[in-house]
Design an enzyme around this catalytic site. Structure first.
Site, PDB file in Angstrom:
ATOM      1  CE1 TYR A 115      55.739  32.336  38.078  1.00  0.00           C
ATOM      2  CE2 TYR A 115      57.959  31.948  38.900  1.00  0.00           C
ATOM      3  CZ  TYR A 115      56.616  32.161  39.131  1.00  0.00           C
ATOM      4  OH  TYR A 115      56.149  32.187  40.422  1.00  0.00           O
ATOM      5  CB  CYS A 116      57.547  28.146  30.604  1.00  0.00           C
ATOM      6  SG  CYS A 116      57.707  27.738  28.874  1.00  0.00           S
ATOM      7  CB  ILE A 117      56.568  34.001  30.135  1.00  0.00           C
ATOM      8  CG1 ILE A 117      56.665  33.751  31.656  1.00  0.00           C
ATOM      9  CG2 ILE A 117      55.598  35.129  29.811  1.00  0.00           C
ATOM     10  CD1 ILE A 117      55.373  33.314  32.320  1.00  0.00           C
TER      11      ILE A 117
END
EC number: 1.8.4.12
Length: 145
Positions: A115-117
């Site tokens: 999950y690249c947030i």
């Protein structure tokens, strides 16, 4: 109900553009990219619980990376074909805030997801402040088993 101008004033221009217009902060510039303190990450707009420091890892991608949300129901996934790419956009369930994207190149031992947030979409709640900030029910995440 909070107006757009009130929200922008409360969270700042960058956070507003990221969460409300699916902008992306520049890589390696976010507050939480290289940040590994114990606690939880919540939606900067609504305060809804999203991610735990226990699931954060250094992916080297330039944005905070998590192997999973605290609970899958806390986020929603959406097809994103912007910029000629096929990606999966991640939004917070309650506020519908754009958070970032999820990819299938994460640590295999943690489920294989990354999950690249955007840091600008998050607010960090330190472990020792969780009860005071109203997140006491999530303290058990950090209990040693």
């Amino acid at each position: 109900m909070e107006t757009s101008d009130e929200l922008k004033q409360r969270i700042g221009d960058l956070s507003y553009e990221v969460t409300q217009h699916a902008a992306t902060e520049s890589p390696f510039t976010g507050e939480y990219d290289n940040f590994f303190e114990k606690g939880i990450y919540v939606d900067i707009v609504s305060g809804e619980v999203l991610f735990s420091s226990l699931d954060k890892f250094n992916s080297g991608c330039g944005w905070p990376a998590f192997s999973k949300p605290i609970e899958n129901r806390m986020v929603t996934n959406h097809d994103d074909s912007s910029y000629g790419m096929r990606r999966v956009e991640v939004k917070s369930r309650e506020a519908g805030s754009h958070l970032g994207h999820v990819f299938s190149d994460g640590p295999k031992e943690a489920g294989g997801l990354r999950y690249c947030i955007n840091s600008a979409a998050l607010k960090f709640i330190p472990y020792d402040q969780m009860e005071k900030e109203g997140y006491a029910q999530w303290l058990t995440l950090f209990d040693e088993t």
